[in-house]
Motif scaffolding. Structure first.
Motif, PDB file in Angstrom:
ATOM      1  N   PRO A  75      79.351  24.852   4.428  1.00  0.00           N
ATOM      2  CA  PRO A  75      80.033  25.042   3.145  1.00  0.00           C
ATOM      3  C   PRO A  75      79.153  24.834   1.918  1.00  0.00           C
ATOM      4  N   ASP A  76      77.962  24.246   2.079  1.00  0.00           N
ATOM      5  CA  ASP A  76      77.158  23.963   0.881  1.00  0.00           C
ATOM      6  C   ASP A  76      75.668  24.184   1.117  1.00  0.00           C
ATOM      7  N   ALA A  77      75.326  25.251   1.857  1.00  0.00           N
ATOM      8  CA  ALA A  77      73.911  25.603   2.039  1.00  0.00           C
ATOM      9  C   ALA A  77      73.457  26.365   0.798  1.00  0.00           C
ATOM     10  N   SER A  78      72.530  25.820   0.043  1.00  0.00           N
ATOM     11  CA  SER A  78      72.184  26.402  -1.254  1.00  0.00           C
ATOM     12  C   SER A  78      71.111  27.475  -1.169  1.00  0.00           C
ATOM     13  N   VAL A  79      70.177  27.377  -0.208  1.00  0.00           N
ATOM     14  CA  VAL A  79      69.075  28.344  -0.089  1.00  0.00           C
ATOM     15  C   VAL A  79      68.914  28.729   1.368  1.00  0.00           C
ATOM     16  N   PRO A  80      68.250  29.885   1.644  1.00  0.00           N
ATOM     17  CA  PRO A  80      68.062  30.311   3.037  1.00  0.00           C
ATOM     18  C   PRO A  80      67.384  29.273   3.911  1.00  0.00           C
ATOM     19  N   ASP A  81      66.472  28.474   3.328  1.00  0.00           N
ATOM     20  CA  ASP A  81      65.798  27.452   4.145  1.00  0.00           C
ATOM     21  C   ASP A  81      66.800  26.451   4.715  1.00  0.00           C
ATOM     22  N   ASP A  82      67.841  26.124   3.941  1.00  0.00           N
ATOM     23  CA  ASP A  82      68.882  25.226   4.450  1.00  0.00           C
ATOM     24  C   ASP A  82      69.563  25.845   5.667  1.00  0.00           C
ATOM     25  N   VAL A  83      69.804  27.152   5.598  1.00  0.00           N
ATOM     26  CA  VAL A  83      70.458  27.848   6.706  1.00  0.00           C
ATOM     27  C   VAL A  83      69.566  27.839   7.938  1.00  0.00           C
ATOM     28  N   LEU A  84      68.294  28.142   7.746  1.00  0.00           N
ATOM     29  CA  LEU A  84      67.376  28.204   8.893  1.00  0.00           C
ATOM     30  C   LEU A  84      67.210  26.841   9.550  1.00  0.00           C
ATOM     31  N   ARG A  85      67.216  25.773   8.743  1.00  0.00           N
ATOM     32  CA  ARG A  85      67.135  24.441   9.351  1.00  0.00           C
ATOM     33  C   ARG A  85      68.347  24.202  10.265  1.00  0.00           C
ATOM     34  N   ALA A  86      69.530  24.639   9.808  1.00  0.00           N
ATOM     35  CA  ALA A  86      70.726  24.492  10.646  1.00  0.00           C
ATOM     36  C   ALA A  86      70.615  25.353  11.898  1.00  0.00           C
ATOM     37  N   VAL A  87      70.098  26.582  11.759  1.00  0.00           N
ATOM     38  CA  VAL A  87      69.929  27.469  12.919  1.00  0.00           C
ATOM     39  C   VAL A  87      68.982  26.847  13.933  1.00  0.00           C
ATOM     40  N   HIS A  88      67.863  26.292  13.468  1.00  0.00           N
ATOM     41  CA  HIS A  88      66.894  25.677  14.386  1.00  0.00           C
ATOM     42  C   HIS A  88      67.492  24.465  15.090  1.00  0.00           C
ATOM     43  N   ARG A  89      68.330  23.700  14.376  1.00  0.00           N
ATOM     44  CA  ARG A  89      68.979  22.560  15.024  1.00  0.00           C
ATOM     45  C   ARG A  89      69.943  23.051  16.108  1.00  0.00           C
ATOM     46  N   MET A  90      70.647  24.147  15.844  1.00  0.00           N
ATOM     47  CA  MET A  90      71.554  24.708  16.847  1.00  0.00           C
ATOM     48  C   MET A  90      70.784  25.186  18.069  1.00  0.00           C
ATOM     49  N   GLN A  91      69.638  25.869  17.855  1.00  0.00           N
ATOM     50  CA  GLN A  91      68.841  26.361  18.975  1.00  0.00           C
ATOM     51  C   GLN A  91      68.275  25.210  19.799  1.00  0.00           C
ATOM     52  N   ALA A  92      67.851  24.157  19.103  1.00  0.00           N
ATOM     53  CA  ALA A  92      67.296  23.004  19.820  1.00  0.00           C
ATOM     54  C   ALA A  92      68.373  22.277  20.619  1.00  0.00           C
ATOM     55  N   LEU A 105      68.728  27.814  27.872  1.00  0.00           N
ATOM     56  CA  LEU A 105      69.700  28.719  27.262  1.00  0.00           C
ATOM     57  C   LEU A 105      69.155  29.317  25.977  1.00  0.00           C
ATOM     58  N   GLU A 106      69.532  30.532  25.733  1.00  0.00           N
ATOM     59  CA  GLU A 106      69.227  31.197  24.479  1.00  0.00           C
ATOM     60  C   GLU A 106      70.521  31.749  23.897  1.00  0.00           C
ATOM     61  N   ALA A 107      70.492  31.927  22.597  1.00  0.00           N
ATOM     62  CA  ALA A 107      71.684  32.426  21.929  1.00  0.00           C
ATOM     63  C   ALA A 107      71.277  33.397  20.839  1.00  0.00           C
ATOM     64  N   SER A 108      72.181  34.280  20.467  1.00  0.00           N
ATOM     65  CA  SER A 108      71.989  35.188  19.340  1.00  0.00           C
ATOM     66  C   SER A 108      72.905  34.734  18.215  1.00  0.00           C
ATOM     67  N   ILE A 109      72.318  34.535  17.024  1.00  0.00           N
ATOM     68  CA  ILE A 109      73.068  33.982  15.896  1.00  0.00           C
ATOM     69  C   ILE A 109      73.022  34.963  14.740  1.00  0.00           C
ATOM     70  N   GLY A 110      74.192  35.344  14.250  1.00  0.00           N
ATOM     71  CA  GLY A 110      74.302  36.201  13.074  1.00  0.00           C
ATOM     72  C   GLY A 110      74.715  35.384  11.867  1.00  0.00           C
ATOM     73  N   ILE A 111      74.110  35.717  10.698  1.00  0.00           N
ATOM     74  CA  ILE A 111      74.304  34.899   9.495  1.00  0.00           C
ATOM     75  C   ILE A 111      74.805  35.786   8.358  1.00  0.00           C
ATOM     76  N   ALA A 112      75.888  35.358   7.714  1.00  0.00           N
ATOM     77  CA  ALA A 112      76.420  36.057   6.541  1.00  0.00           C
ATOM     78  C   ALA A 112      76.565  35.065   5.400  1.00  0.00           C
TER      79      ALA A 112
END
Length: 753
Positions: A412-429, A443-450
């Motif tokens: 709900p409060d990701a201000s820049v793309p880097d914030d989003v990518l940090r969350a994506v990397h935590r999900m992948q890890a 396991l691998e996953a495909s993540i779409g971002i809007a």
């Protein structure tokens, strides 16, 4: 003050009112003297009570009615002749019914505006005001004391209080007539009140103005588990729960100080054994002949069971609410709650121009894990994955299971793309690796971002963009992807196919094929399963797997299912007109099982084609039922009551099979083809099939085996007691004309059609 008057004083109405004046008490005393002369002839007592009720009020008529089964019968009347005709009054959703069920006095100020009263009937009898006072015995209402007035607002709370006094007398007379028959001519007003006080089923206390107990009846002694000696001289508040004591004591003293005639409140008592008791207590102030407060009489009704039931209902309601908004397997938010959270975030950020991010994640290769390790292992994997995703993200983020192996995340409060990518990397890890059944799975996953507001400004747009980006990431094997124009082009292909499917529905390009289900006992075919095919004018025959999943995601599955049901019932009617009676099974999706309009829509189509409900069967997978268990259960019960048969498809491949079998109104289970096809080569599959057949027989359910392709499997299933079979050994799915020819040919070879 006359002692008889003092002893006859009784509690006032539940919601407060005027204190009875001495003249009324004297009249009631006189009435009781008359009753002493009347004796314990119950009809005479009821008649005198009815007469006294009318005489002491502005009422035009009065009646005593007694409970007889599910209706009230006339015991005595006084006044207008129109209420004197003997008849039974059913206890419904009316003033009498409310008073009987609640056990409380009720006042109707105006019959023209009170929804509890039949205004037309009241008008015909010249009645505009009514008081209904229950007559209690053993804690239950056994009748009513009724007072009728010709004018609106004819009665006051004083009249209610007076009638409650009379109802106590009448209830006691009804309960103790036999006991006191020999003494009826000797009982004076004081003794009658004492008998009423002692025999009342409701707890009663006499208290001085400081709240000290002067007398107590057996009912309150039993409730508190204390004798009269243990209660006398103590303040009532000493037995009240410590948390309620200050408010209860303050209310009592305020009533005395300001001279209020009555007080009512709910609070808790503590019994001698420590049990907490909820009570509904009313206290009435009794005044002496000089008009000054003299003493207080309290009536105390045990309300513990109702409170417990109320708490249980609230707890169940909270549980139902949670289940309706959370995934049953993982406990995460479900699609409904996820959409709500996105909508809330979008509305909040419209005022601040802040960003919000929606992610859709789909596991790669989850089907292979299910197929190789089994569905139970797949469930364990999803549960562990859910736990890890929640741990990897912040508490302010929302993690949801959208269905199958698809998850959603709201930042709900990701201000820049880097914030989003940090969350994506935590999900992948978080998902790599996971230990399962002694194996370390990578396991691998495909993540779409809007992104809001860049990619979409409402829930639907953001989810569509995130979904398109996820498919793009899966196609590119990139792990993750932000939504952009290339995703849009790829998503356009899917949307184009959905548009063509809508046109195909309108043009009736979708047709049904029918696969027979044969009874194993004699080969008779009584039912078929309807399977959908799309004859696309350009693409040719489009497999269901290419358009059904997308239809489920877009909501087109609802009109698509109704189309199938309509076509199936039309064909069923056609067969019946030709002398062929066949039941038809139709598959439902998860969206159908949460659509409250669905049963009504089905009923309309059954009526349209004049097909009896027993010839329609719905097949539901266990995974579809888990999308929203609470609403699904209600809808399936509705369909079952209509007479439609329900079948659990792919049995054994979903979640908690036994639990659902016990809870749902199903008539049939279908053993998944993956077990049946391999049962000759794999003894584990054979064991599953045999156990399922035994389970179905023990629960009184039909068992249908799917995927029967050889005579050997047919013979073995028949030996195991399976009900019916379906598969290529019997027949492939064929169009309706071919099915009829096949059935006629089958008859010629000696098989039952």
């Amino acid at each position: 003050m006359d002692p008889a008057i003092e002893t006859l004083a009784a509690p006032g109405p539940a919601d407060g009112g005027l204190t009875l004046d001495v003249s009324v008490l004297r009249a009631v005393i006189a009435m009781q003297h008359e009753l002493a002369a009347v004796g314990l002839d119950l009809k005479a007592v009821m008649q005198r009570i009815a007469d006294c009720t009318r005489e002491l009020t502005a009422g035009t008529s009065a009646a005593v009615r007694l409970l007889d089964g599910d209706a009230l019968v006339c015991g005595a009347t006084s006044g207008a002749p129109e209420i004197q005709r003997p008849h039974r009054l059913p206890i419904g959703d009316n003033l009498s019914g409310h008073a009987m069920r609640s056990g409380r006095s009720l006042l109707c100020v105006d019959t023209e505006t009170d929804e509890r009263v039949d205004s037309a009937l009241s008008r015909s009898r010249g009645v505009r005001s009514i008081i209904a006072v229950p007559l209690l015995h053993a804690g239950e209402a056994v009748g009513l004391l009724l007072l009728y007035g010709a004018e609106a607002g004819a009665f006051s709370e004083r009249d209610v209080t007076m009638m409650e006094l009379l109802s106590v007398v009448l209830s006691a007379a009804m309960a103790h007539a036999a006991e006191y028959e020999a003494k009826r001519d000797q009982v004076d007003a004081l003794a009658r009140f004492e008998a009423t006080f002692a025999g009342a089923l409701t707890g009663m206390l006499l208290m001085d103005l400081d709240g000290r107990i002067l007398d107590s009846n057996p009912a309150i002694q039993k409730l508190l588990g204390r004798s009269h000696g243990e209660l006398a001289g103590h303040r009532t508040s000493e037995f009240v729960h410590p948390e309620d004591r200050p408010a209860r004591r303050a209310s009592y003293l305020r009533m005395i100080a300001v001279g209020d005639s009555s007080l009512r409140m709910q609070h808790r008592f503590v019994a001698c054994d420590g049990e907490i008791l909820w009570v509904d207590a009313s206290a009435s102030l009794v005044r002496g002949s000089d008009g000054h407060p003299s003493f207080v009489i309290a009536m105390i009704q045990d309300d513990t069971q109702r409170k417990k039931a109320e708490a249980a209902l609230l707890s169940q309601a909270a549980l139902n609410e949670h289940q309706a908004r959370h995934d049953a397997l993982t406990g995460l938010a479900n699609r409904t709650l996820f959409r709500t959270r996105i909508d809330d975030a979008v509305k909040a950020r419209r005022r601040t121009d802040a960003r919000a991010v929606v992610l859709v994640m789909d596991l790669d290769g989850f089907k292979e894990i299910n197929d190789s390790l089994g569905h139970a292992a797949g469930d364990d994997l999803l549960v562990e994955l859910s736990r890890r995703l929640k741990a990897a993200l912040r508490s302010s983020d929302t993690v949801a299971r959208l269905g199958g192996d698809e998850f959603g995340v709201l930042l709900p409060d990701a201000s820049v793309p880097d914030d989003v990518l940090r969350a994506v990397h935590r999900m992948q890890a978080a998902i790599d690796p996971i230990a399962l059944q002694g194996l370390s799975l990578s396991l691998e996953a495909s993540i779409g971002i809007a992104l809001y507001p860049d990619d979409g400004q409402d829930v639907e747009a953001l989810l569509q963009c995130a979904d398109a980006a996820m498919y793009h990431a899966k196609a590119e094997k990139s792990g993750w992807a932000f939504y952009d124009s290339s995703c849009a082009r790829q998503d356009t292909g899917r949307l184009t196919l959905m548009g063509e499917l809508r046109r195909g529905l309108d043009q009736h390009e979708l047709v049904l094929y029918y696969q027979p289900k044969a009874l194993l006992a004699d080969g008779e075919v009584r039912a078929v399963e309807a399977l959908l095919r799309w004859n696309h004018p350009v693409r040719g025959l489009v497999p269901p797997d290419d358009f059904i999943p997308m239809a489920e995601q877009t909501g087109l599955i609802k009109p698509l299912t109704l189309y199938v049901i309509d076509e199936a019932l039309r064909q069923c009617r056609s067969w019946q007109d030709d002398g062929l009676r066949l039941a038809i099974a139709v598959n439902l999706s998860a969206r159908n099982l949460v659509d409250t309009d669905f049963p009504t829509q089905v009923a309309g189509r059954l009526e349209r084609w004049n097909v009896e409900p027993g010839l329609l069967e719905f097949e539901i997978t266990e995974s579809a039922m888990l999308a929203d268990p609470t609403r699904t259960k209600l809808i399936l019960e509705h369909l079952s009551v209509m007479g439609i048969r329900l079948s659990i498809d792919d049995f054994g491949t979903g979640y908690s099979s036994l639990a659902y079998l016990k809870r749902l109104p199903v008539s049939e289970i279908k053993v998944d083809r993956s077990f049946v096809m391999n049962m000759e080569a794999d003894e584990d599959d054979a064991t599953i099939v045999r156990s399922t057949i035994d389970l179905g027989r023990n629960l009184g359910l039909d068992v249908v085996a799917e995927g029967v392709e050889t005579e050997q499997v047919w013979d073995r299933l028949r030996a195991l007691g399976c009900t019916a079979a379906q598969g290529y050994y019997i027949s492939r799915a064929v169009p309706a004309p071919e099915l009829r020819s096949w059935l006629l040919q089958r008859r010629s070879y000696g098989f039952a059609a």
